[in-house]
Design a protein around this motif. Structure first.
Motif, PDB file in Angstrom:
ATOM      1  N   ILE B 401       1.039  -0.888   0.378  1.00 17.06           N
ATOM      2  CA  ILE B 401       0.056   0.351   0.037  1.00 17.06           C
ATOM      3  C   ILE B 401       0.612   1.079   0.105  1.00 17.06           C
ATOM      4  O   ILE B 401       0.501   2.623  -0.352  1.00 17.06           O
ATOM      5  N   GLY B 405       0.154   4.085  -2.957  1.00 13.63           N
ATOM      6  CA  GLY B 405      -0.342   5.471  -2.658  1.00 13.63           C
ATOM      7  C   GLY B 405       0.984   6.388  -3.704  1.00 13.63           C
ATOM      8  O   GLY B 405       0.229   7.389  -3.654  1.00 13.63           O
ATOM      9  N   LEU B 434      -5.947   8.695  -2.145  1.00  8.79           N
ATOM     10  CA  LEU B 434      -5.536   7.142  -1.296  1.00  8.79           C
ATOM     11  C   LEU B 434      -6.784   6.399  -1.784  1.00  8.79           C
ATOM     12  O   LEU B 434      -6.027   5.209  -1.748  1.00  8.79           O
ATOM     13  N   ALA B 438      -5.493   2.611  -2.351  1.00  5.33           N
ATOM     14  CA  ALA B 438      -6.838   1.200  -2.200  1.00  5.33           C
ATOM     15  C   ALA B 438      -6.606   0.350  -3.382  1.00  5.33           C
ATOM     16  O   ALA B 438      -6.383  -1.087  -2.348  1.00  5.33           O
ATOM     17  N   THR B 444      -3.922  -4.068  -2.745  1.00  2.00           N
ATOM     18  CA  THR B 444      -3.297  -3.246  -1.684  1.00  2.00           C
ATOM     19  C   THR B 444      -4.869  -2.482  -1.353  1.00  2.00           C
ATOM     20  O   THR B 444      -4.366  -2.386  -0.205  1.00  2.00           O
ATOM     21  N   TYR B 448      -4.796  -2.073   2.695  1.00  2.00           N
ATOM     22  CA  TYR B 448      -5.133  -0.483   2.821  1.00  2.00           C
ATOM     23  C   TYR B 448      -5.704  -0.625   4.300  1.00  2.00           C
ATOM     24  O   TYR B 448      -5.800   0.039   5.304  1.00  2.00           O
TER      25      TYR B 448
END
Lengths: 288, 531
Positions: B401, B405, B434, B438, B444, B448
């Motif tokens: 993540i 991100g 975000l 995510a 991912t 998250y």
């Protein structure tokens, strides 16, 4: 008398200040020799020396032409002797076959097929073929003792040392064991330690009595019985002058010792001879 | 009992084997074979094997292998710890095998056999080879299994893979040694406890203790390293273990009645080798490796290989080249919702190693070095990605993540600068970054949600390579993203693409952004973090 194949001469073994064996000499031939003696007579010490588990302080041994008191001779001797210790122990997790097979390896039978044949042979000889796949812990006491005997005869050793093999067996099992030992005695030198005179009477062609570390008697069972000839009588009451006396199943008292004049003499047994032989020995009380 | 009690068969001509050295050798080998079979069936071995393999079987059944993305030059080390359970079983089983004679009260019987105690000890020692082979097979199976897993990269070090079998062998020798030292049954379990404490001590204790135990641990918080940056004196360690094994084995045979004049000199030599290799394996990291690490941590471009997937160039240390497939899945998952000019822009993803200078968690990444490295390599504005990937016991997934991100940040802001900036991203831009990060892949998204569970106060930090560098997102943004993730991704993605410009604009507030996405604006001002 056939020539001795195992000869022990002047054996001395001390434990500290205690003399366990004092100038012990004897000869063993093919057949079953009974080694009689009270507890502490030195039987197990003698057997352990013959089995190469212990060294004497003095003396010589000729075991089928081998001197087991030398390092090389000790290994040679182990090849020709089979030893059933007083408390043989057993591997409970092994099957009878696995255990005997394992002993076969210890006795250097390295060829697998030959070893398996031998395992089957000795298990058959002691009558355990049917239970050879069973774990030893599931077998009865008598069967375990037979497994131990089978272990002692793996590789067909010519000299068998059996230390009180019938202890703890019920009469039926003891009878079967006697049969086994008698058969082994037909073509082996068997030394059977016991303090049961019935075993000797039933099995042995030769008997040695050991007491206090010395040989008190060396001869045939008949000779040992004859030792009491004219010294066994029966009476209505126990004779106070008798060395020993006990009431028999017939209601009369069986006495041994010096009979009073006019006493009704009896045919002596092996036990009578043995007890009279040990007369005066501190161990007698225990035996009698 | 129906069997006849008679000697019906005459004995075969048993010779008992020649009383020669060869006869004794054959006997020892035969006995070793018999003992091997008993050892392999011993409950302690079966339990050890079961405990070793149980987590692996669970991982396989639960589908954990699909997201492990094994790095084989690390897995060859990870496999060693569980194998210690088999080693413990071996120590116990070997000890009990020797003490069988005493436990079963058969000393009198064994003492008059042709095969001596020393020969039986040698047979027991040789029987341990079967367990070493078993251990080798288990390790090989595990590593082949991992090599066949999706996304597996790297190469197994044979020396690392050989360590567990050798440790199992050594454990068995320790068991035999104890049995010849004392007949107390409690000795073996107590030794296992002591050795477990030694392993723990070498894992967390001072530097000098690292290689003293059977296996040596790495600081796994650093993450995976390319093999040329690792310093594991495995050869010395194997010689150390082998010499220890030899010394103990020789003393054990000596204690069994063999002539000390035969065993003692060799045991002394082995002990000297133990001391020498013990010191050698403990030497500090050589300068050339320190330099190489420094180079790799600051200016890795020269030693990396790059490959283009769609509009993204992925540069990685050679063993990790194939990892670009997983990275591309993430970048594709982000760029699919971007407007054309953003999706078609060129991007660079560069693998980075972050070596902390201290145990503090306040270290920033060397941004200036990285920027210079990119400039020299002609790959400006690269997005950093870790050497760690996948989900190994929940430890690695944060790195997924973090990369996702960071790439979303790069795509939305058009620059890599914001990736390292410790600012709080408060407005609608934070929502866009975000959410993009995510939702990129299922992994991912899981990562998250996992990071939210571990968050203090509900805010999210997109740290770079788990360093102190990277932006934060307030709780309100994080909550909105979680709600958005519950909606159909296509529907939200279309809204994101439609409102991209407005959402990416730093001037757009979170409330306005939420409304654009058909969400209720969060009540009050952003809390927790200062916007």
């Amino acid at each position: 008398m056939p020539s001795a194949t195992v000869a022990v001469t002047g054996l001395i073994r001390r434990y500290g200040r205690h003399i366990a064996l004092d100038q012990v000499s004897l000869g063993l031939t093919k057949g079953v020799t009974g080694l009689l003696g009270p507890n502490g007579a030195g039987k197990t010490t003698l057997l352990r020396i013959l089995a190469t588990a212990l060294s004497p302080d003095q003396g010589t041994i000729d075991m089928l032409g081998i001197d087991p008191l030398t390092a090389k001779g000790r290994l040679e001797a182990r090849r020709v002797l089979g030893y059933l210790p007083q408390h043989p122990g057993f591997h409970p997790g092994f099957t009878a076959f696995e255990f005997i097979d394992y002993v076969g390896i210890l006795r250097r039978i390295t060829n697998r097929a030959q070893r398996h044949d031998e395992t089957r042979r000795v298990l058959d000889a002691v009558g355990l073929s049917d239970v050879r796949g069973k774990k030893i812990k599931t077998l009865s006491g008598g069967m375990r003792q037979r497994v131990a005997l089978a272990a002692a005869i793996v590789g067909d050793p010519q000299f068998l040392i059996l230390d009180e093999p019938t202890v703890g067996l019920d009469p039926n099992q003891r009878l079967r064991f006697r049969e086994l030992i008698a058969e082994l005695g037909e073509d082996h030198v068997v030394l059977l330690s016991t303090h049961q005179t019935e075993d000797v009477g039933a099995l042995c062609q030769h008997v040695v009595v050991l007491a206090g570390g010395t040989v008190r008697f060396d001869g045939t069972p008949a000779d040992l019985s004859a030792y009491a000839a004219g010294r066994v009588w029966h009476s209505a009451q126990k004779d106070p002058n008798a060395v020993a006396g006990w009431r028999t199943g017939q209601g009369t008292v069986h006495n041994i010792g010096s009979p009073p004049p006019g006493a009704t003499l009896l045919e002596p047994t092996l036990e009578d001879g043995y007890l009279l032989l040990l007369d005066g020995d501190p161990a007698l009380k225990e035996v009698a | 009992m129906t069997t006849a009690l008679t000697m019906t068969v005459s004995p075969p001509p048993i010779t008992g084997g020649p009383a020669t050295r060869r006869g004794a050798t054959v006997t020892v080998l035969t006995l070793a074979r018999a003992e091997s079979w008993r050892l392999l069936r011993h409950p302690a071995i079966l339990v050890g094997l079961l405990l070793t393999a149980a987590p692996w079987v669970y991982e396989w059944l639960s589908g954990g292998l699909a997201t492990r993305y094994p790095v084989l030059h690390d897995e060859d080390r990870f496999v060693q710890l569980p194998m210690l359970l088999l080693a413990a079983g071996t120590l116990l089983a070997a000890n009990l095998a020797v003490l069988r004679v005493q436990r079963d009260k058969m000393v009198a019987f064994y003492s008059v056999q042709l095969t001596t105690t020393a020969q039986r000890t040698v047979a027991h020692l040789l029987s341990l080879l079967s367990l070493a082979i078993l251990a080798g097979a288990v390790v090989a199976l595990r590593l082949v299994w991992l090599a066949a897993a999706p996304g597996a990269i790297g190469r197994v070090s044979v020396l690392e893979a050989v360590t567990p079998p050798l440790v199992v062998l050594l454990a068995g020798v320790v068991g035999l040694f104890l049995a010849r030292l004392t007949t107390a049954l409690v000795a073996a379990p107590l030794t296992i406890v002591a050795l477990a404490m030694l392993v723990l001590f070498s894992a967390v204790g001072p530097q000098w203790s690292r290689w003293v135990g059977p296996i040596a641990f790495e600081d796994e918080t650093v993450g995976s390293l390319p093999p040329h940056l690792m310093y594991r004196p495995v050869v010395w360690h194997l010689v150390y273990l082998a010499a220890l094994l030899a010394a103990l084995a020789l003393v054990t045979v000596g204690l069994s009645g063999a002539r000390w004049s035969l065993t003692a000199p060799a045991a002394v030599v082995a002990a000297v080798v133990v001391a020498v290799t013990g010191a050698l394996q403990n030497s500090p990291v050589p300068d050339h490796i320190v330099d190489a690490r420094s180079q790799a941590a600051t200016r890795p471009a020269d030693e990396q290989v790059c490959r283009d997937v769609d509009s993204v160039r992925f540069c990685a240390f050679p063993p990790y080249e194939q990892r670009s497939e997983q990275w591309a899945a993430v970048t594709r998952g982000i760029l699919r919702w971007a407007p054309e000019q953003v999706a078609d822009a060129s991007y660079v993803v560069r693998q980075r190693i972050f070596l902390k200078s201290s145990a503090e968690l306040t270290d920033p990444v060397p941004v200036e070095d990285w920027r210079a490295d990119d400039a020299a390599a002609g790959t400006p504005e690269s997005v950093p990605v870790s050497t760690v990937w996948g989900d190994r016991e929940g430890y690695s997934e944060i790195q997924m993540i973090q990369f996702s991100g960071a790439f979303a940040n790069r795509a939305v802001t058009g620059s890599a600068a914001a990736i390292y900036d410790n600012a709080v991203i408060c407005g609608a831009r934070g929502l866009l970054i975000l959410w993009l990060g995510a939702q990129a892949t299922q992994e991912t998204e899981n990562a998250y949600r996992q990071s939210l569970e571990h968050s203090y106060g509900g805010s999210v930090v997109m740290a770079v390579l788990t360093s102190a560098s990277g932006p934060s997102f307030p709780r309100e943004t994080a909550d909105l993203v979680r709600d958005l993730l519950d909606r159909p991704v296509g529907e939200v993605g279309a809204q994101m693409r439609q409102n991209w410009q407005k959402l990416a604009d730093p001037a757009t507030g979170l409330a306005e952004g939420a409304q654009l996405l058909g969400m209720r604006a969060p009540a009050g001002r952003a809390s927790g973090l200062r916007c």
